[in-house]
Design an enzyme around this catalytic site. Structure first.
Site, PDB file in Angstrom:
ATOM      1  N   GLU A 269       0.859  -1.190   0.000  1.00  0.00           N
ATOM      2  CA  GLU A 269       0.000   0.000   0.000  1.00  0.00           C
ATOM      3  C   GLU A 269       0.895   1.239   0.000  1.00  0.00           C
ATOM      4  OE1 GLU A 269      -3.338   1.085   0.204  1.00  0.00           O
ATOM      5  OE2 GLU A 269      -2.444   3.050   0.534  1.00  0.00           O
ATOM      6  N   ASP A 317      -6.949  -4.339  -5.582  1.00  0.00           N
ATOM      7  CA  ASP A 317      -8.074  -3.420  -5.381  1.00  0.00           C
ATOM      8  C   ASP A 317      -7.591  -1.996  -5.619  1.00  0.00           C
ATOM      9  OD1 ASP A 317     -10.386  -2.179  -4.580  1.00  0.00           O
ATOM     10  OD2 ASP A 317     -10.292  -2.813  -2.494  1.00  0.00           O
ATOM     11  N   CYS A 344     -13.394  -0.293  -8.504  1.00  0.00           N
ATOM     12  CA  CYS A 344     -14.451   0.702  -8.301  1.00  0.00           C
ATOM     13  C   CYS A 344     -14.660   1.504  -9.589  1.00  0.00           C
ATOM     14  CB  CYS A 344     -14.105   1.614  -7.133  1.00  0.00           C
ATOM     15  SG  CYS A 344     -12.543   2.450  -7.315  1.00  0.00           S
TER      16      CYS A 344
HETATM   17  N1  SAH Z   1      -8.268  -2.898  -0.403  1.00  0.00           N
HETATM   18  C1  SAH Z   1      -8.547  -1.773   0.469  1.00  0.00           C
HETATM   19  C2  SAH Z   1      -8.243  -0.406  -0.166  1.00  0.00           C
HETATM   20  C3  SAH Z   1      -8.736  -0.164  -1.541  1.00  0.00           C
HETATM   21  S1  SAH Z   1      -8.681   1.528  -2.075  1.00  0.00           S
HETATM   22  C4  SAH Z   1      -9.962  -1.836   0.981  1.00  0.00           C
HETATM   23  O1  SAH Z   1     -10.776  -2.605   0.495  1.00  0.00           O
HETATM   24  O2  SAH Z   1     -10.269  -1.106   1.924  1.00  0.00           O
HETATM   25  C5  SAH Z   1      -7.220   1.625  -2.983  1.00  0.00           C
HETATM   26  C6  SAH Z   1      -5.967   1.793  -2.118  1.00  0.00           C
HETATM   27  O3  SAH Z   1      -4.864   1.849  -3.027  1.00  0.00           O
HETATM   28  C7  SAH Z   1      -5.903   3.051  -1.283  1.00  0.00           C
HETATM   29  O4  SAH Z   1      -5.638   2.692   0.069  1.00  0.00           O
HETATM   30  C8  SAH Z   1      -4.726   3.840  -1.877  1.00  0.00           C
HETATM   31  O5  SAH Z   1      -3.986   4.543  -0.899  1.00  0.00           O
HETATM   32  C9  SAH Z   1      -3.890   2.745  -2.500  1.00  0.00           C
HETATM   33  N2  SAH Z   1      -3.034   3.117  -3.624  1.00  0.00           N
HETATM   34  C10 SAH Z   1      -3.235   4.047  -4.574  1.00  0.00           C
HETATM   35  N3  SAH Z   1      -2.254   4.016  -5.486  1.00  0.00           N
HETATM   36  C11 SAH Z   1      -1.397   3.021  -5.125  1.00  0.00           C
HETATM   37  C12 SAH Z   1      -0.189   2.495  -5.669  1.00  0.00           C
HETATM   38  N4  SAH Z   1       0.332   2.993  -6.789  1.00  0.00           N
HETATM   39  N5  SAH Z   1       0.404   1.471  -5.022  1.00  0.00           N
HETATM   40  C13 SAH Z   1      -0.113   0.961  -3.886  1.00  0.00           C
HETATM   41  N6  SAH Z   1      -1.250   1.426  -3.320  1.00  0.00           N
HETATM   42  C14 SAH Z   1      -1.885   2.442  -3.926  1.00  0.00           C
END
Ligand code: SAH
Length: 390
Positions: A269, A317, A344
């Site tokens: 993350e 995700d 999403c």
């Molecule tokens: N799976 C989690 C979060 C999904 S939202 C849940 O269900 O609650 C998408 C997440 O991706 C967010 O927490 C955001 O901070 C993270 N994110 C965005 N760009 C990213 C990247 N390049 N690498 C890793 N994480 C990322």
């Protein structure tokens, strides 16, 4: 004549100005619309299962934020920016927001004048309160109030906090977040805990989660349990699998997978606060077989693929922009048996599925839309891909 297709709900007086909801038709029509759109975008990959809607599609948002503004006659208004503008549309209650959160926002607004607290003016960059954010754990009933201020100086801080707590004893933590930049982001970098522990906890799929002000947490917990339930079904964990939870936020999907028997879970993350929450969450749920890394998911995957790391199941995700080619190429190299893609945004999902199916032997086996955002046009889907030979 009662034509269900043209039934307008028409209940919200600020539907047009606010822009938060894009659909004002009856709920069954909204589901039909989303099913149709998902099919148009994804049907070429396989059958789209019927969308799972909400039993009670109102007041489902556990996170509410309001912008604060003083109009020409000196009245303080709280609500949302009219779409595409910086004009605040006053909102006291909303059909999709948590009712307790809405009441707290109105209460904070009414308390401001007696403490001579002003609202922040984005043009002059003067004044105090910019936004208020409230998050409630629907299962635990813990409530977090975040006061986003334009300056760190907080006149009558202790008395104000006391007054808010007296009026809303259900609030379990209050945080001041300072945002003095001209930005569209609500939250700034610096924050101070004014009362309580600085985060709330909630329970999802039987697991306990800590949620900090800046961490991502699904805004519709009722449907999140449905979504994660489908994701777990698609992952088909038998025990002892190595699982990767990419874009893991506070670790929810990986932690639920670990509880359901996964052998080892690795989460990645970008947001540091979320990673800290994820580590604490794993401990709080008594899990030792789970590790979290802070970083870009694409870079992390590439490093794993280059080192010849293998895993059995990948949950991914990503945010609305979808994944990256670097991530997808590395995913193909790592060759997990199952990929569970939670999305999403069906447009970027279609783009990423195109890439995966064209550049590898992965095939789409299941497509399940879940309505996480009733009354808005947003569509959430969970997709299962497996390798051709399986
Ligand atoms: N799976 C989690 C979060 C999904 S939202 C849940 O269900 O609650 C998408 C997440 O991706 C967010 O927490 C955001 O901070 C993270 N994110 C965005 N760009 C990213 C990247 N390049 N690498 C890793 N994480 C990322």
């Amino acid at each position: 004549m009662n034509n269900a297709n043209s039934t307008k709900q028409n209940r919200c007086p600020v539907y047009k100005k606010c822009g938060g909801c894009q659909l004002d038709t009856a709920y069954p029509d909204q589901l039909r619309f989303k099913q149709g759109k998902t099919e148009r975008l994804l049907r070429r990959f396989g059958r789209v299962e019927p969308i799972i809607g909400m039993e009670n599609p109102s007041h489902y948002r556990n996170k509410v934020q309001a912008a604060f503004y003083t109009n020409r006659s000196g009245r303080i208004i709280s609500g949302v920016y009219q779409s595409g503008t910086h004009h605040v549309v006053g909102i006291d209650s909303c059909n999709i927001e948590d009712e307790a959160a809405d009441e707290i926002i109105v209460g904070v607004r009414r308390l401001l004048p007696s403490f001579r607290l002003t609202t922040y003016n984005e043009d002059t960059r003067k004044g105090f309160l910019r936004h208020v954010l409230v998050r409630r754990g629907f299962q635990t009933n813990e409530i977090m109030l975040v006061l986003v201020t334009g300056t760190p100086v907080f006149p009558s801080k202790n008395n104000f906090v006391r007054a808010v707590r007296e009026q809303f004893p259900a609030i379990t933590t209050i945080v001041q977040n300072v945002n003095s930049l001209s930005t569209n982001l609500v939250l700034g970098e610096r924050q101070t805990v004014l009362f309580g522990k600085g985060y709330i906890e909630d329970i999802l799929c039987g697991c306990r989660f800590r949620i900090s002000p800046k961490s991502f947490y699904q805004i519709n917990p009722v449907q999140t349990e449905v979504l994660y339930g489908k994701a777990m079904e698609f992952a088909h964990l038998k025990g002892n699998e190595t699982v990767l939870d990419a874009y893991c936020g506070i670790g929810t999907i990986g932690i639920v997978a670990a509880k359901r028997g996964a052998g080892t879970v690795v989460g990645v993350e970008l947001n540091g606060d979320a990673v800290r929450d994820a580590i604490t969450n794993a401990k709080a749920n008594g899990l030792k077989n789970i590790r979290f890394y802070k970083g870009d998911a694409g870079e992390f995957m590439e490093a794993c693929a280059e080192e010849g790391e293998k895993c059995d199941v990948v949950f991914m995700d990503p945010p609305r922009a979808g994944s990256s080619e670097q991530f997808l190429r590395s995913l193909i190299k790592m060759a997990p048996e199952r990929v569970v893609y939670v999305s999403c945004n069906p447009e970027t999902l279609a783009r990423d599925l195109d890439f995966l199916t064209k550049h590898s032997g992965y095939r789409v086996k299941k497509i399940q839309p879940v309505d996480m955002f009733p009354h808005t046009a947003h569509i959430e889907c969970v997709v299962l891909l497996t390798r051709d030979s399986l």
